[in-house]
Enzyme design. Sequence first.
Site, PDB file in Angstrom:
ATOM      1  N   ARG A  22     -54.301   6.447  43.957  1.00 49.14           N
ATOM      2  CA  ARG A  22     -55.253   5.673  43.148  1.00 49.14           C
ATOM      3  C   ARG A  22     -56.140   6.572  42.272  1.00 49.14           C
ATOM      4  NH1 ARG A  22     -57.845   1.915  47.447  1.00 49.14           N
ATOM      5  NH2 ARG A  22     -57.578   3.870  48.587  1.00 49.14           N
ATOM      6  N   ASN A  40     -54.279  -0.897  46.379  1.00 52.90           N
ATOM      7  CA  ASN A  40     -53.224  -0.798  47.390  1.00 52.90           C
ATOM      8  C   ASN A  40     -52.819  -2.209  47.793  1.00 52.90           C
ATOM      9  OD1 ASN A  40     -53.226   1.964  47.517  1.00 52.90           O
ATOM     10  ND2 ASN A  40     -54.562   2.087  49.309  1.00 52.90           N
TER      11      ASN A  40
END
Length: 756
Positions: A22, A40
Amino acid sequence: MEGDYIARRLEISGIVQGVGFRPFVYRLAAETGIKGEVANTSSGVSVIIEGGRCEIDSFCSSILHGPPLAQITGMSIHNETVKGYDSFCIAGSRKNSDRSTLISPDISVCGDCIREMSNPDDRRHNYPFINCTNCGPRYSIIADLPYDRPNTSMKGFRMCNECQKEFDDPANRRFHAQPNACPRCGPGIKLYDNNSEVPGDAIEAAASLLKKGHIIALKGIGGFHLAVDAENSRAVMLLRQRKHREERPFALMSYSLKDIQRFAFATPEGEALLKSAQRPVVILEKRNPNSIAQGVSPSNNTLGVMLPYTPLHYLLLRHGFTALVMTSANISNEPIVISNEEAFKRLAGIADYFLVHDRDIYNRSDDSVIRPVAGAARFIRRSRGYVPTPVFLRQDVPRMLACGAELKNTFCLTKGNKAFLSQHIGDLENAPTYDFFTSSIEQMKKLLDITPDIIVCDQHPNYLSSTYAQSQQGIRKVHVQHHHAHIVSCMAENTLEGKIIGLAFDGLGYGTDGAMWGGEVLIADERSFIRKAHLAYAPMPGGAVAIREPWRMAISYLYRTFGRDLFGLDLPLLKEIDEKRLNIIIQTITNKVNTPNTSSLGRLFDGIAAIIGLRNTVSYEGQAAMELETICKDTRESYDYKWSNGETFNVLLEPIISGVVQDVTKGADPSIISRKFHNTLITLFTEICEEVRTETGLNRVAMSGGVFQNAIILKGLIQALSEKGFHVFTHRLVPTNDGGICLGQAVIAAQMHWDR
Ligand SMILES: [Zn+2]
Ligand SMILES: [Zn+2]
Ligand SMILES: [Zn+2]
């Protein structure tokens, strides 16, 4: 232009969580001016992006590079309507997000962390537990999912403010790095002797004790190592004595590639493996002369070497060692020691000192071992750094547990198109290893969220892995023949289907006729196999004892070839063994007492080693074969060979044995005899493949089994078969030995399940 401002949604799967994915996406968005969000999800990572068509395109191609630890296995791109995000943000994890994503293996300390650790002004200067999202422990510290700090062995360490700040900052390299720590808040290191803590700097003290020839038990990522200075012969011999004089080579660790090059040859492939983030032990050719103690790798022209993979290793090795012996800390083939208490108790008679820390190891894993041969990495052991990365199958399979074999055991769990092989479990011959086997199965089932519907095992009735499978209630059981599993394992990692010629050469595997197979040419697919050719059966006097005592196989082959005339042969072997003993063995053979038949090629290697006077007994399986390979000198000559034709070809042993005996009697150089023997096998099996091709039209050959750890056989057959126009397939992802067999078991069981 308005129309060129577009929105897309990217769904990315693979190892994309817990690896800094990320923050990587966040930074990439900042660089390209893309707006949107990343999150996620249950199957990986989802990214929504808005921006100009060009920027979107370049973003989509850059994202595939990922951060260093990510392994992207799939990315789909979907059209979205523009929502008008005004920035790019990291959204909270969506519900149940970590359950079915892939857990990262343990990864060696990265360059950024090493630089910080070496910087006197950095707050983590000389800190042995420095890590970030690009490096550090993963699999070894996870107890449960999701992969969050409370589910790891870092749960007892509360982050200080500074660490927490890094952890919360999407732009920071330590954003959501679960093992994040510093000297103020993280684990620490201590040195003990057999009674109490040694005062002063633990690492400095450990280094100077190593210099003085002491043995240190050292806690690492997946377990303890026993370390000694590899240039100190006395210390190396002491370690061998205390570890019960075993003869297996010890692994080495050096600070840098330059150090390694002083005593071994690192080919470009070897160098790449050494420097890879997985940091396996790499088998390299010795450079002679060298300063490494002879006892490290006796009767062997290779050395197993690795580079440091934890910050602690770097801090210890920088004290001017050419290399340290770093061998798994275990006792007589039991699993590697992982807890401090266990180390103090069980290693007390071996180690003089203990360099320990307070970050627990939850998932034990030994170092992986790789030998680069014929342009590819060949696993001898696939464990730390690679587990639990899956092998991707060519199609989805049912949820299964494949229990593997008896020696070098690994097991495998499957889900979708992924086969998750366990870490190296070991030889299931002692209770602690068997406990490790059963507890690891439970642990991996939990971590991978897999409840198998089918359990698969070897056909050998006495393998402990088979007994385990048999004892499981309420689950479908499938038994798979050992060598069929070998060949299909090779097919699976090469994503092959259909019929193939399989060369399965190994120590021993239970055959469908109850004999011990191991020199087999199969025609196989994922469903079934035909045994097309095999070495002629030879009696194995004393059964399993013959594995440790190759001279018994030598007598067996000699008796078969010469009958009682063998007493008249001028062989050193026959002078070393008294006549009474010889007669007992011959009686055992003729009376067929505890004397199973075997077609094993591994046993033939053993027998030849004894006949040429190399060694009569071994301390580990495959040792004699390894030494036969080691002594080989170049020659193109070979021995006569012959097989009897028919439905199944029977490869006769007499011409090879009498050829070898003739050479030994003539006083020929054992190095030449050994090479001639290798050459014979290569030519012989290439010819058999040609004959099978003529009969069946099959042109693909898969090679599997422990014998292919022998580089001369592997390279020789690849070359000879390729020259004859065959497509040759070998192992690159899982070991060719029994450590890779569970993969084939699973794929065969899936096929049987569908065929029902
Ligand atoms: Zn790092
Ligand atoms: Zn801290
Ligand atoms: Zn095998």
